[in-house]
Every structure is written in structure tokens, then in C-alpha cells.
Design a protein around this motif. Structure first.
Motif, PDB file in Angstrom:
ATOM      1  N   MET A 135       3.575 -13.117   6.291  1.00  0.00           N
ATOM      2  CA  MET A 135       3.932 -12.030   5.014  1.00  0.00           C
ATOM      3  C   MET A 135       5.486 -10.910   5.118  1.00  0.00           C
ATOM      4  N   ILE A 136       4.439 -10.173   6.573  1.00  0.00           N
ATOM      5  CA  ILE A 136       4.868  -8.923   6.935  1.00  0.00           C
ATOM      6  C   ILE A 136       6.579  -8.625   7.731  1.00  0.00           C
ATOM      7  N   TRP A 177       7.059 -14.019  -1.467  1.00  0.00           N
ATOM      8  CA  TRP A 177       5.324 -13.588  -0.241  1.00  0.00           C
ATOM      9  C   TRP A 177       6.640 -12.718   0.596  1.00  0.00           C
ATOM     10  N   ALA A 178       6.664 -11.690   0.463  1.00  0.00           N
ATOM     11  CA  ALA A 178       7.620 -11.114   1.731  1.00  0.00           C
ATOM     12  C   ALA A 178       7.422  -9.798   1.544  1.00  0.00           C
ATOM     13  N   MET A 179       6.041  -9.607   1.952  1.00  0.00           N
ATOM     14  CA  MET A 179       5.161  -8.273   1.555  1.00  0.00           C
ATOM     15  C   MET A 179       5.079  -6.437   2.005  1.00  0.00           C
ATOM     16  N   GLU A 181       6.198  -4.492   1.856  1.00  0.00           N
ATOM     17  CA  GLU A 181       5.740  -2.690   1.474  1.00  0.00           C
ATOM     18  C   GLU A 181       4.384  -2.975   1.033  1.00  0.00           C
ATOM     19  N   ILE A 182       3.632  -3.385   0.551  1.00  0.00           N
ATOM     20  CA  ILE A 182       2.312  -3.880   0.819  1.00  0.00           C
ATOM     21  C   ILE A 182       1.762  -3.301   1.100  1.00  0.00           C
ATOM     22  N   PHE A 183       1.486  -4.272   2.758  1.00  0.00           N
ATOM     23  CA  PHE A 183       1.231  -3.865   4.056  1.00  0.00           C
ATOM     24  C   PHE A 183       1.349  -2.876   4.369  1.00  0.00           C
TER      25      PHE A 183
END
Ligand SMILES: [Zn+2]
Ligand SMILES: [Zn+2]
Lengths: 239, 203
Positions: A135-136, A177-179, A181-183
Motif C-alpha cells: 500500500m505504501i 489501494w495506494a495509500m 498519503e495516509i502513511f
């Protein structure tokens, strides 16, 4: 972002699919005289429109559910390619520099992004390491590379590479599923969580990662999926 | 007028329309269905998987902290309460919102939307669609808690002074978020917009 006047002509009820004998036998490919490839349906609510390219800087929005249907940007292709190259460079450098540093009571530690992604190691927790790494790092990187693969020929007016359409579909499927920014926000939360236990510092990779997140977000904003599909279709007909 | 009323089937991936009965989109290769009525079964199955994973995610420890003197493990809610006691009200609220309010709200919202499609609803399609978009948009953000655990466990490894290890709740929580995202994605949002008569036609 100016929202222009309705750029789409909503199809009204009086039309029906041309019967098979109006056109080539056995196929109905017009609707009330409009060829089907000049129409589009809102993917979210199924409202039918005659697709028209909006003016520069304007967007075509579904009149019923307000989903953005077409949003072309000036020189979007070139901008996306430039930003994409920057992403690739940043990902590889961010992977190997220290990401966060910590020290408390004379002890210190450094962690890279890879360390964070692989911190779940016992038994079934390995699955979590794989998911987090995906994801990250992996999914954002794969999406970026695929977008590059699809757009370079389109921008250069060449025939798309093999499987370009499958590649572009994959970029759309992978998007949620590309996260990365959340990381990045997660780093800020982690920082506060251990603030009274230890001192946390940002390594060079953190700043690269922050820039990367912004680029990925801007990039998706430039990408008008409908326009890309349209150009992939045109190329297919010529071929 | 909808594509369905015009006798067309729309591609949800690339917005191209085809004559009704076409099976695969000639532009992007997606599988075509005018209304995916079987989608509700998938929505519910994934919803249950998400709810079931969410229970151990709350009862088991998320983080195990070892310091010189003590070893303590904290659940999601326990960790937030600890932060509150330390005065970090802002972060405690972020964590409570991201890992309690949002997941529970998502379960309720998806269940409501799925029921409303089957039974009809007095709430307008536009509002239900809006609720769906909110669920889709914020659903991913629940992963933030898992990322925080990953960051802390890799960073806070200070020999005997302090170390942090992930608890099993990190895994079940991540699974819960993933299942709920898949559940929301399985929804065919066009079902909100069909009126009752149209719905009866299809079934
Ligand atoms: Zn719409
Ligand atoms: Zn398609």
C-alpha cells in the motif's frame, strides 16, 4: 476550479436504439442517429449523455449525481509524465535513506520506510508486512509506472504499447489501494504518540516522501480517465 | 434518460455504452452488466467478514510496549484513553475517529444502503449516493492506525530502555478495513437510482 456550464447534452426519452435494419445488419450502433461511441453513461448512476469535450479548464459533471465525468487539463500528458519521472526517482531514494530517527536516554535508532513496512514478522503478521509494503510503496510505484507506459505513446501520438488498455484498467483498479498519503499522516500521529517517551526526528527520506505524496495527489488530479480511454480507443481503430 | 432505458449497457470503468447484451467492453475489456443485482450478495458477505474481524481488533492488544520497568499492552480504545491522560487530546480524538467512529459508521452506512436498495427508501437517491461517496472516500483512512503501529514497531527498538511490538489486533484491524473497502467497492451504485418500477422489471 471553475465548473463550466453543462457541457454534456443529456439524452432525453424520445430516443431508442436504432433497429438493426437501420444500420449494418445484426448490429445497432447508433442511438437516434448518434453513434454509440459519441455517447457516454455516468459510471455511477447510468445517466446517458452525448459526450462533448468541455472547454479548457472546465469539467463535465453528471447532472444527476455530480460525478466528474470529463476533466481535461492543458498539456496534462506532459505534466503527468514529468511528475511521474520525479516520483520514480523519489521512491528509490526515499527507500534507502533513514526515514525517522529516535533517541531516548542515550539510545538511538533509525528506521527506513522498508523497516516500517517489514515490522510485522511473526507468523500470520507477515501478511500485514506484505500489505503495508504494497500500500505504501509497491502499489503507488506500479500505478505510476503503468500510467507512464500508457501515456507516453498517447502524448507522442504513437500507437499505444501492447496491453495498454489492460494496464490502464489496472491503474484505475489499484487507485484506492495506494495509500502513501495516509502513511505520511500516520508518521505525524506516531510522532505525537511517543513524544514523551523519546525524541523523534525526520530523516531526509521523510521529506522526499512528503514531496512524493504531494506529486502523486497532483498527478491524479491531472489525469482525466475518460480522455485517456478515448485516445486509446482512437488508436485502436486506426490500427 | 439512462443507458438502460435507451437499451444500452454502460461500462462502469470507461463510461462507453454498448447495445444491451454485449458482454465485454470493446474499449477497456471490462465485464459488462446493466445492473449488477448479484452485487448485494458480495456486499453482505464482505460486510460480515469485516464486522467479524473488527471484534478481535478491539478486544486484543494493538501495541505491546516494553520499558525498563514494565511491559504493557493496549487495545485501540485503551491506547486512545492513555493519550487522553497524557494530555494529547487532539491525537486521541484522531485515533478514536479513525479506528472507532469511522469503522462503525461504515458498517452501519453500508448495511443501510444495501437494505435501501432491496426494500426501497424514502431518502432520495442523491443523498444515498452522497453517503456512499463519503464511505468510499474515508474508508481507506482507517488504515492509518495500522501504519502508526508499523512505524512505532520499527522505530522504537531502544534496547532495554523501550521497545514497541505489534499486537494481533493490528492484523485483524487491517483485515477488517480491507474487507469493508471491498464491500463498498462491490456496490453497484446505479441501483440507488432506479425507481421502484424499474427495479421490479429487472427482478
Ligand atoms: Zn451520474
Ligand atoms: Zn469499458
Amino acid at each position: 476550479m471553475p465548473v463550466g456550464p453543462p457541457n454534456l447534452c443529456r439524452m432525453n426519452g424520445a430516443m431508442s436504439v436504432a433497429s438493426a435494419d437501420d444500420t449494418t445488419p445484426g448490429r445497432a450502433d447508433t442511438l437516434g442517429g448518434v453513434p454509440l461511441d459519441a455517447l457516454m453513461a455516468c459510471p455511477q448512476c447510468d445517466a446517458l449523455y452525448e459526450a462533448r469535450m468541455p472547454k479548457e479548464g472546465e469539467r463535465a459533471v453528471c447532472a444527476r449525481c455530480h460525478t466528474v465525468l470529463i476533466a481535461p487539463k492543458r498539456k496534462a500528458g506532459l505534466k503527468i509524465i514529468a511528475l511521474t519521472l520525479a516520483v520514480i526517482i523519489l521512491v528509490f531514494s526515499a527507500l534507502f535513506f533513514p526515514f525517522l530517527t529516535i533517541d531516548a536516554g542515550g539510545f538511538g535508532n533509525k528506521a527506513s520506510i522498508l523497516d516500517s513496512a517489514s515490522s510485522f514478522q511473526s507468523g500470520p503478521m507477515v501478511f500485514l508486512s506484505v500489505a503495508v509494503a504494497g500500500m505504501i510503496i509497491i502499489i503507488p510505484l506500479v500505478r505510476t509506472l503503468l500510467i507512464l507506459y500508457v501515456l507516453v505513446p498517447v502524448v507522442l501520438d504513437r500507437t499505444p504499447y501492447a496491453h495498454a488498455r489492460r494496464a490502464f484498467r489496472l491503474t484505475q483498479e489499484l487507485k484506492p489501494w495506494a495509500m502513501a498519503e495516509i502513511f505520511a499522516i500516520g508518521c505525524a500521529v506516531a510522532l505525537v504518540k511517543v513524544a514523551d517517551l523519546a525524541h523523534i526526528g525526520f530523516g531526509p527520506a521523510f521529506w522526499m516522501f512528503a514531496v512524493l505524496v504531494i506529486i502523486v495527489l497532483v498527478n491524479d488530479n491531472y489525469l482525466c480517465t475518460w480522455s485517456v480511454w478515448k485516445s486509446l480507443e482512437l488508436d485502436q481503430q486506426e490500427a | 434518460m439512462t443507458a438502460r432505458e435507451a437499451g444500452l449497457v454502460a461500462c462502469r470503468r470507461c463510461a462507453r455504452v454498448w447495445p444491451m447484451g454485449t458482454e465485454r467492453c470493446g474499449r477497456c475489456g471490462s465485464h459488462l452488466v446493466s445492473r449488477d443485482t448479484a452485487s448485494l450478495g458480495r456486499v453482505w458477505a464482505l460486510w460480515f467478514a469485516g464486522v467479524i474481524c473488527y471484534i478481535p481488533a478491539n478486544t486484543n492488544p494493538m501495541l505491546i510496549t516494553q520499558t525498563l520497568l514494565s511491559s504493557s499492552s493496549s487495545t485501540i480504545v485503551g491506547g486512545a484513553v492513555e493519550l487522553l491522560n497524557h494530555g494529547a487530546v487532539g491525537v486521541a480524538i484522531i485515533i478514536l475517529i479513525a479506528s472507532v467512529l469511522i469503522p462503525v459508521g461504515k458498517f452501519l452506512a453500508i448495511a443501510y444502503l444495501a437494505i435501501s436498495v432491496r426494500r426501497g427508501s424514502n431518502v432520495s437517491a442523491r443523498r444515498r449516493h452522497h453517503l456512499y461517496e463519503v464511505v468510499e472516500f474515508i474508508g481507506r483512512w482507517s488504515m492509518i492506525d495500522v501504519f502508526v503501529v508499523a512505524i512505532l514497531s520499527s522505530l522504537v527498538q531502544l534496547s532495554v530502555v523501550a521497545s514497541i511490538h505489534p499486537g494481533s489486533a493490528a492484523l485483524t484491524f487491517a483485515l477488517s478495513v480491507i474487507f469493508t473497502m471491498l464491500s463498498a467497492q462491490a456496490f453497484d451504485t446505479r441501483l440507488f437510482w432506479d425507481t421502484k418500477d424499474q427495479r421490479n422489471d429487472t427482478t
